[in-house]
Design a protein around this motif. Structure first.
Motif, PDB file in Angstrom:
ATOM      1  N   PHE A  26       0.837  -1.193   0.000  1.00 13.51           N
ATOM      2  CA  PHE A  26       0.000   0.000   0.000  1.00 13.51           C
ATOM      3  C   PHE A  26       0.880   1.254   0.000  1.00 13.51           C
ATOM      4  O   PHE A  26       1.962   1.264   0.603  1.00 13.51           O
ATOM      5  CB  PHE A  26      -0.914   0.016   1.237  1.00 13.51           C
ATOM      6  N   ASN A  27       0.389   2.293  -0.653  1.00 18.66           N
ATOM      7  CA  ASN A  27       1.133   3.555  -0.739  1.00 18.66           C
ATOM      8  C   ASN A  27       0.768   4.457   0.448  1.00 18.66           C
ATOM      9  O   ASN A  27       0.212   5.539   0.282  1.00 18.66           O
ATOM     10  CB  ASN A  27       0.826   4.250  -2.078  1.00 18.66           C
ATOM     11  N   PHE A  28       1.069   3.962   1.651  1.00 22.38           N
ATOM     12  CA  PHE A  28       0.693   4.662   2.872  1.00 22.38           C
ATOM     13  C   PHE A  28       1.922   5.025   3.697  1.00 22.38           C
ATOM     14  O   PHE A  28       2.898   4.267   3.746  1.00 22.38           O
ATOM     15  CB  PHE A  28      -0.232   3.806   3.742  1.00 22.38           C
ATOM     16  N   ASP A  29       1.840   6.173   4.350  1.00 19.04           N
ATOM     17  CA  ASP A  29       2.833   6.590   5.349  1.00 19.04           C
ATOM     18  C   ASP A  29       2.162   6.419   6.702  1.00 19.04           C
ATOM     19  O   ASP A  29       1.263   7.196   7.061  1.00 19.04           O
ATOM     20  CB  ASP A  29       3.244   8.042   5.104  1.00 19.04           C
ATOM     21  N   LEU A 315      -6.857  -1.710   5.804  1.00 18.96           N
ATOM     22  CA  LEU A 315      -6.004  -1.139   4.762  1.00 18.96           C
ATOM     23  C   LEU A 315      -6.757  -1.012   3.435  1.00 18.96           C
ATOM     24  O   LEU A 315      -6.617  -0.001   2.726  1.00 18.96           O
ATOM     25  CB  LEU A 315      -4.752  -1.990   4.587  1.00 18.96           C
ATOM     26  N   ASN A 316      -7.557  -1.988   3.102  1.00 18.37           N
ATOM     27  CA  ASN A 316      -8.323  -1.924   1.854  1.00 18.37           C
ATOM     28  C   ASN A 316      -9.445  -0.892   1.933  1.00 18.37           C
ATOM     29  O   ASN A 316      -9.782  -0.257   0.918  1.00 18.37           O
ATOM     30  CB  ASN A 316      -8.886  -3.299   1.498  1.00 18.37           C
ATOM     31  N   ASN A 317     -10.033  -0.704   3.114  1.00 16.61           N
ATOM     32  CA  ASN A 317     -11.017   0.372   3.298  1.00 16.61           C
ATOM     33  C   ASN A 317     -10.392   1.726   2.975  1.00 16.61           C
ATOM     34  O   ASN A 317     -10.996   2.573   2.298  1.00 16.61           O
ATOM     35  CB  ASN A 317     -11.531   0.388   4.743  1.00 16.61           C
ATOM     36  N   ILE A 318      -9.180   1.935   3.477  1.00 19.69           N
ATOM     37  CA  ILE A 318      -8.484   3.205   3.244  1.00 19.69           C
ATOM     38  C   ILE A 318      -8.092   3.335   1.771  1.00 19.69           C
ATOM     39  O   ILE A 318      -8.241   4.408   1.167  1.00 19.69           O
ATOM     40  CB  ILE A 318      -7.239   3.305   4.157  1.00 19.69           C
ATOM     41  N   LYS A 319      -7.614   2.252   1.186  1.00 18.61           N
ATOM     42  CA  LYS A 319      -7.235   2.256  -0.236  1.00 18.61           C
ATOM     43  C   LYS A 319      -8.434   2.607  -1.118  1.00 18.61           C
ATOM     44  O   LYS A 319      -8.319   3.412  -2.061  1.00 18.61           O
ATOM     45  CB  LYS A 319      -6.666   0.895  -0.621  1.00 18.61           C
ATOM     46  N   ASP A 320      -9.587   2.019  -0.833  1.00 19.51           N
ATOM     47  CA  ASP A 320     -10.791   2.314  -1.616  1.00 19.51           C
ATOM     48  C   ASP A 320     -11.158   3.785  -1.512  1.00 19.51           C
ATOM     49  O   ASP A 320     -11.570   4.408  -2.503  1.00 19.51           O
ATOM     50  CB  ASP A 320     -11.963   1.452  -1.131  1.00 19.51           C
ATOM     51  N   PHE A 321     -11.020   4.350  -0.318  1.00 21.72           N
ATOM     52  CA  PHE A 321     -11.326   5.766  -0.126  1.00 21.72           C
ATOM     53  C   PHE A 321     -10.375   6.640  -0.944  1.00 21.72           C
ATOM     54  O   PHE A 321     -10.806   7.563  -1.645  1.00 21.72           O
ATOM     55  CB  PHE A 321     -11.228   6.137   1.359  1.00 21.72           C
ATOM     56  N   VAL A 322      -9.085   6.343  -0.867  1.00 20.77           N
ATOM     57  CA  VAL A 322      -8.079   7.134  -1.582  1.00 20.77           C
ATOM     58  C   VAL A 322      -8.311   7.072  -3.092  1.00 20.77           C
ATOM     59  O   VAL A 322      -8.153   8.069  -3.806  1.00 20.77           O
ATOM     60  CB  VAL A 322      -6.658   6.633  -1.234  1.00 20.77           C
ATOM     61  N   GLU A 323      -8.724   5.902  -3.570  1.00 21.62           N
ATOM     62  CA  GLU A 323      -8.932   5.713  -5.003  1.00 21.62           C
ATOM     63  C   GLU A 323     -10.331   6.106  -5.472  1.00 21.62           C
ATOM     64  O   GLU A 323     -10.667   5.956  -6.653  1.00 21.62           O
ATOM     65  CB  GLU A 323      -8.651   4.252  -5.368  1.00 21.62           C
ATOM     66  N   GLY A 324     -11.135   6.621  -4.551  1.00 20.72           N
ATOM     67  CA  GLY A 324     -12.462   7.092  -4.912  1.00 20.72           C
ATOM     68  C   GLY A 324     -13.453   5.985  -5.232  1.00 20.72           C
ATOM     69  O   GLY A 324     -14.462   6.210  -5.901  1.00 20.72           O
ATOM     70  N   LYS A 325     -13.198   4.779  -4.734  1.00 21.82           N
ATOM     71  CA  LYS A 325     -14.088   3.649  -4.981  1.00 21.82           C
ATOM     72  C   LYS A 325     -15.235   3.637  -3.973  1.00 21.82           C
ATOM     73  O   LYS A 325     -15.212   4.352  -2.970  1.00 21.82           O
ATOM     74  CB  LYS A 325     -13.308   2.334  -4.905  1.00 21.82           C
ATOM     75  N   GLU A 326     -16.227   2.797  -4.242  1.00 19.85           N
ATOM     76  CA  GLU A 326     -17.340   2.632  -3.302  1.00 19.85           C
ATOM     77  C   GLU A 326     -16.813   2.083  -1.980  1.00 19.85           C
ATOM     78  O   GLU A 326     -16.005   1.155  -1.954  1.00 19.85           O
ATOM     79  CB  GLU A 326     -18.361   1.660  -3.872  1.00 19.85           C
TER      80      GLU A 326
END
Length: 334
Positions: A26-29, A315-326
């Protein structure tokens, strides 16, 4: 691409280990703090995009206002419950996501472990033999075979628990606000009213969420409707039980034994080492003093599989938010 900055509160070593295991995907800090999210620590959210919090963090109006002013865009709860989040005070200033399910098997299996332990006094036997006392006086329990288990809440956890208890040849009755008759037929249990469940059950397990309807549902009035000597098990939420009333029912010997993995004022104690301190919570101290009460520190969920699932879902919840997904695990705010 700039990394999304996440600040994690109330992180234990095992949490950090699991999040770091997947960090490269993931591209997270990610910044990990051992302290809880409180009015004293909420200022630390400045400069971050996402706050990741846990079940005992304080997410009230004051902290929500600070987080919103600090530019927080997402609150990611790494747990199923969100009763500690004041949703009405967020006013859609940022999104909220959660982990609705991780391992219902973990909690159901642990519930059975508590039933067996408190019924057969296994925790007491362990302490005795460690001290060289091999007497079995006072350790008598009863066969689960042929007894009646009352399950309050027949979601995923409750259904798995029922399957296991049926394996002990127990009769199972259940109560749920939204009964699933198809599941009842498949698993071989019967839905009854709460009063019937209280009156018939030798063991009662709480596996329902905490809502306005269920808060303090186990109180002096409901306990008086139960069988004398009933075993009460709670792996749901602490405030399902009025703890002061529970103490009185134990003193009156109405309740035969209690196993609790949750407690209504647990946030000051659970998950922490308080072994060198005085327990200032008088009710918790009283409960710990009863020979027929077994309390564990909110660990029913705590398996490798469950923590792994919590980590990846968060982590996937955050990724979906960052990518503008549902946001499939979003918590509605209205």
């Amino acid at each position: 691409m700039e990394k999304t900055k996440i600040i994690f509160f109330d992180i234990k070593d095992y949490d950090k280990e699991f999040f770091k295991k997947y960090a490269d995907n993931f591209n997270f800090d990610m910044t990990f703090l051992k302290g809880k999210l409180t009015e004293e620590t909420v200022h630390l959210t400045k400069g971050y995009d996402v706050v990741c919090a846990f079940t005992n963090d304080v997410i009230n109006k004051a902290n929500i206002d600070v987080m919103a002013n600090n530019g927080i865009k997402l609150l990611a709860m790494r747990c199923a419950g969100f009763n500690n989040v004041s949703l009405k005070d967020i006013h859609n200033r940022f999104k909220v996501v959660r982990v609705p399910a991780y391992s219902p098997h973990a909690i159901a299996e642990y519930t059975v472990a508590l039933i067996l332990a408190v019924n057969r006094k296994i925790h007491k036997a362990y302490v005795r033999t460690r001290e060289g006392n091999f007497s079995i006086n006072g350790l008598m329990g009863f066969d689960l075979n042929g007894k009646t288990a009352g399950i309050i809440g027949t979601g995923k956890i409750g259904q798995i628990l029922i399957k296991i208890l049926k394996g002990f040849n127990m009769k199972v009755i259940a109560y749920d606000l939204y009964p699933n008759q198809k599941v009842a037929e498949e698993l071989g249990f019967e839905y009854v009213s709460l009063d019937e469940l209280y009156a018939q059950s030798d063991i009662i397990s709480l596996n329902c969420p905490l809502t306005k309807e269920t808060q303090y549902m186990i109180n002096r009035k409901s306990m008086l409707k139960m069988k004398d000597g009933v075993i009460l098990v709670n792996t749901g939420r602490g405030m399902l039980i009025d703890s002061a009333d529970l103490v009185e029912a134990l003193k009156d010997k109405k309740i035969g034994a209690v196993a609790l993995d949750v407690y209504e004022e647990e946030e000051d104690y659970f998950f922490e080492d308080k072994s060198t301190q005085v327990i200032e919570d008088d009710i918790l101290g009283r409960l710990l003093s009863f020979y027929n009460v077994l309390i564990t520190s909110h660990q029913a969920y705590f398996t490798q599989e469950a923590v792994d699932a919590i980590t990846l879902t968060t982590l996937n919840n955050i990724k979906d938010f960052v990518e503008g997904k549902e946001l499939v695990n979003e918590v509605p705010q209205n």
